[in-house]
Design an enzyme around this catalytic site. Structure first.
Site, PDB file in Angstrom:
ATOM      1  N   GLU A  12       7.184  54.846  44.721  1.00  0.00           N
ATOM      2  CA  GLU A  12       6.656  53.556  45.155  1.00  0.00           C
ATOM      3  C   GLU A  12       5.143  53.557  45.325  1.00  0.00           C
ATOM      4  O   GLU A  12       4.544  52.484  45.426  1.00  0.00           O
ATOM      5  CB  GLU A  12       7.329  53.136  46.462  1.00  0.00           C
ATOM      6  CG  GLU A  12       8.815  52.863  46.310  1.00  0.00           C
ATOM      7  CD  GLU A  12       9.520  52.598  47.626  1.00  0.00           C
ATOM      8  OE1 GLU A  12      10.541  51.896  47.609  1.00  0.00           O
ATOM      9  OE2 GLU A  12       9.049  53.099  48.679  1.00  0.00           O
ATOM     10  N   ASP A 197      17.606  46.570  43.160  1.00  0.00           N
ATOM     11  CA  ASP A 197      19.069  46.513  43.085  1.00  0.00           C
ATOM     12  C   ASP A 197      19.549  45.305  43.863  1.00  0.00           C
ATOM     13  O   ASP A 197      18.838  44.771  44.706  1.00  0.00           O
ATOM     14  CB  ASP A 197      19.700  47.787  43.668  1.00  0.00           C
ATOM     15  CG  ASP A 197      19.295  48.014  45.120  1.00  0.00           C
ATOM     16  OD1 ASP A 197      20.070  47.631  46.014  1.00  0.00           O
ATOM     17  OD2 ASP A 197      18.207  48.558  45.369  1.00  0.00           O
TER      18      ASP A 197
END
Length: 232
Positions: A12, A197
């Protein structure tokens, strides 16, 4: 202006870290902070580690050591809003814990004693983020982001969150802890994450497959937002 940016995982933060000029690395309490300039703007990028405790520890160290004027929490999240798909952006207007329960003493579900029920993101940061979304022509949702020390990967956990927080647009594991620390330090914050997701029984497979997509999208958003905050 100095802008603090927080991500939990290597995946990230790596794209942003690689863009920082004159980069220096500070290691504190198991966290790594990368300081320097992002397109000419002073930034301090924290890789906190995963979960609420790691996020709170890292945010505190970042605020104490680097003194940023604002905090942007970036990274990936599980989508709860029906319109969201992988790569879309979520922007917080509020963050709450989904795994705190002191209701026996009259508190709201998710509220901790001595704390507000939710932590409000800064209006100016929200407006700047939404302006970036329009400029980049991204699909995005603004709303409540909920956090807890669990990866939501099944119908039971998902149903509980939807029951307790029907307006939540995304779920993840750090944002509310960061918001909590920013609240205590009186530092403005906003959460800007990309969907990796959809929180369901296959979410672990989607997360593994699409984390890179989410990281790329969230990096694009944060880089654009930093520019806007620094230069208008």
């Amino acid at each position: 202006m100095k802008i603090g940016i927080i991500g939990a995982m290597e995946e990230e933060v790596t794209l942003l870290r690689d863009k920082i000029d004159n980069r220096q690395t500070i290691t504190l309490g198991g966290c790594e902070i990368y300081t320097g300039q992002l397109n000419g703007t002073e930034v301090a990028l924290l890789k906190s580690g995963i979960g609420k405790v790691a996020a709170a520890l890292g945010a505190t160290l970042l605020l104490e050591h680097c003194k940023p004027d604002v905090i942007i929490n970036t990274g990936s999240a599980g989508g709860l809003a029906s319109t969201l798909k992988v790569g879309d952006i979520v922007v917080s207007d509020e963050a709450r814990y989904h795994d705190a329960d002191v209701t026996a003493f009259g508190y709201e579900y998710g509220q901790l004693p001595g704390c507000p029920a939710g932590f409000k993101a800064d209006d100016k940061l929200i407006a700047a983020a939404e302006s970036c979304i329009r400029e980049l022509n991204l699909n995005a949702v603004r709303g409540l982001i909920v956090s807890g020390d669990a990866f939501i990967n099944g119908s039971v956990g998902l149903a509980k969150i939807r029951h307790n927080f029907p307006d939540a647009v995304a779920v993840e594991m750090e944002a509310t802890a960061i918001a909590h620390v920013c609240h205590n330090f009186n530092v403005p914050f906003v959460v800007v994450r990309a969907i990796s997701d959809v929180a369901d029984q296959q979410s672990h497979l989607s997360f593994d497959e699409f984390l890179a997509v989410a990281a790329k999208q969230s990096t694009l958003m944060v880089e654009t937002l930093v520019q806007k905050l620094a230069h208008g």
